[in-house]
Design a protein around this motif. Structure first.
Motif, PDB file in Angstrom:
ATOM      1  N   ALA A  85     -36.601  21.391  23.351  1.00 38.50           N
ATOM      2  CA  ALA A  85     -37.405  20.485  24.173  1.00 38.50           C
ATOM      3  C   ALA A  85     -37.190  19.036  23.763  1.00 38.50           C
ATOM      4  CB  ALA A  85     -38.888  20.851  24.043  1.00 38.50           C
ATOM      5  N   ILE A  88     -33.726  17.821  25.037  1.00 39.90           N
ATOM      6  CA  ILE A  88     -33.737  17.624  26.493  1.00 39.90           C
ATOM      7  C   ILE A  88     -34.469  16.330  26.845  1.00 39.90           C
ATOM      8  CG2 ILE A  88     -34.618  18.508  28.687  1.00 39.90           C
ATOM      9  CD1 ILE A  88     -34.157  21.347  27.612  1.00 39.90           C
ATOM     10  N   GLY A  89     -35.618  16.098  26.221  1.00 40.11           N
ATOM     11  CA  GLY A  89     -36.365  14.865  26.456  1.00 40.11           C
ATOM     12  C   GLY A  89     -35.550  13.636  26.101  1.00 40.11           C
ATOM     13  N   LEU A 326     -42.072  12.844  26.808  1.00 44.52           N
ATOM     14  CA  LEU A 326     -41.105  13.697  27.518  1.00 44.52           C
ATOM     15  C   LEU A 326     -40.868  14.995  26.747  1.00 44.52           C
ATOM     16  CD1 LEU A 326     -38.400  11.150  28.752  1.00 44.52           C
ATOM     17  CD2 LEU A 326     -39.797  12.647  30.190  1.00 44.52           C
ATOM     18  N   ILE A 330     -41.747  18.693  28.189  1.00 44.47           N
ATOM     19  CA  ILE A 330     -40.666  19.682  28.322  1.00 44.47           C
ATOM     20  C   ILE A 330     -40.941  20.904  27.466  1.00 44.47           C
ATOM     21  CG2 ILE A 330     -38.207  20.095  27.889  1.00 44.47           C
ATOM     22  CD1 ILE A 330     -37.807  17.108  28.746  1.00 44.47           C
ATOM     23  N   TYR A 331     -41.584  20.697  26.293  1.00 47.36           N
ATOM     24  CA  TYR A 331     -41.942  21.851  25.458  1.00 47.36           C
ATOM     25  C   TYR A 331     -42.910  22.775  26.232  1.00 47.36           C
ATOM     26  CZ  TYR A 331     -43.761  24.891  21.871  1.00 47.36           C
ATOM     27  OH  TYR A 331     -44.128  26.011  21.167  1.00 47.36           O
ATOM     28  N   VAL A 334     -40.713  24.696  28.536  1.00 45.51           N
ATOM     29  CA  VAL A 334     -39.858  25.629  27.802  1.00 45.51           C
ATOM     30  C   VAL A 334     -40.657  26.814  27.272  1.00 45.51           C
ATOM     31  CG1 VAL A 334     -38.504  25.884  25.670  1.00 45.51           C
ATOM     32  CG2 VAL A 334     -38.107  23.920  27.176  1.00 45.51           C
TER      33      VAL A 334
END
Length: 338
Positions: A85, A88-89, A326, A330-331, A334
């Motif tokens: 995560a 990706i952020g 972010l 995203i976590y 995910v």
């Protein structure tokens, strides 16, 4: 194993993006002063980015910044979904700032995303506040140090060259820019490649209790292929350029001449070498921007476009909290699937 491999590939992709996002740091002055063409400049910078691998491996003998980055989150709280995560952020924020031509910090983006995902998963107890505070402090200290070194270096060089013919001096400084740009590219490689190494090391450490083949106990056990891949990826990314940020750094802060380019790059390189010694991950973007400001201030304070500088500072200060947010969001996504 698939999740771990995905993280490594994504981290190396971030490293590549970091290369073209931060290519401007190494080549801005050498391109704007027309010492090299843009194509020649990125090849030059990429080569010395990769030289930094051999300096870290065989001269310094350790990857201290990678160790610092891996300790952003306490080891017992590091999991593969958190790292995924965070990366990706960081990739999202890096691409957004590149698209907008904002010279933000790739390193603080990565650290912010990693910390934000860990906080979302386990609360603030998961992060090492002292490490993050030290890294955050250098958001302001790195450009300030670069600015001070550049200011006094400019004054010294101007005094030494006071009786030199202007045209002859111009030619000399154009040649010297090749050296100063190489030094800054080495500093960039030493600093930025190790940040991704630290993230991959954290992933390999998290994989160890899961009995995944590539798992390691500590950062000291990180395989050579990881270090080699990180330095190669950032070099390859540098070769792809980053022209929007070149324009911001090379023309909007202050007008840069060959003399100013030499001083700014040398001062920025010295700042990066100092922080490498201290094992503190800093932004090469912040460092060269501060150095350019310091050079511009020696002419007159009005030579620096302080309005642009203020906008840059706002972007820098927002990088960690925005990338942390972010990473946290995203976590959440995910965690629904892993």
């Amino acid at each position: 194993m698939i999740l771990l491999i995905s993280i490594i590939i994504l981290a190396l992709a971030f490293d590549f993006i970091n290369g073209f996002h931060d290519a401007a740091n190494s080549i801005t002055t050498i391109v704007t002063t027309k010492v090299l063409t843009p194509f020649q400049a990125v090849i030059w910078a990429a080569f010395f980015n990769f030289v930094a691998f051999f300096i870290s491996k065989y001269i310094i003998g350790e990857f201290g910044i990678a160790n610092t980055v891996s300790k952003t989150v306490y080891e017992q709280f590091i999991t593969l979904p958190i790292i995924l995560a965070g990366v990706i952020g960081a990739v999202i924020w890096n691409l957004l700032t590149w698209w907008k031509g904002i010279p933000s910090s790739s390193s603080h983006t990565l650290i912010g995303g990693f910390a934000g995902a860990a906080i979302m998963a386990n609360g603030f107890q998961a992060i090492q506040g002292s490490v993050i505070f030290k890294i955050a402090a250098f958001i302001l200290l790195a450009p300030f140090i670069g600015m001070i070194i550049a200011f006094f270096t400019s004054m010294l060089v101007l005094y030494v060259c006071r009786n030199m013919n202007h045209s002859k001096a111009e030619v000399w400084f154009k040649h010297l820019q090749l050296i100063s740009s190489a030094l800054f590219s080495i500093g960039h490689g030493l600093n930025d490649s190790q940040k991704v190494m630290g993230i991959i090391a954290a992933a390999l450490i998290a994989a160890h209790p899961l009995h995944i083949g590539m798992g390691i106990h500590t950062v000291d056990d990180i395989p050579d292929w990881v270090a080699f891949s990180c330095f190669f990826a950032i070099s390859a990314g540098t070769m792809s350029g980053g022209w929007k940020i070149v324009k911001t750094m090379g023309t909007k802060i202050t007008k840069v001449t060959p003399f100013e380019g030499v001083v700014a790059e040398t001062s920025g390189a010295l700042t990066l070498f100092i922080t490498e010694y201290l094992k503190i991950p800093v932004s090469t973007t912040h460092t060269i921007a501060g150095s350019i400001m310091g050079v511009g201030a020696t002419k007159r304070l009005s030579a620096v476009r302080w309005g642009v500088t203020k906008d840059l500072m706002v972007a820098w200060l927002l990088t960690i909290p925005v990338s942390a947010l972010l990473g946290a969001l995203i976590y959440l996504l995910v965690s629904l699937f892993l």
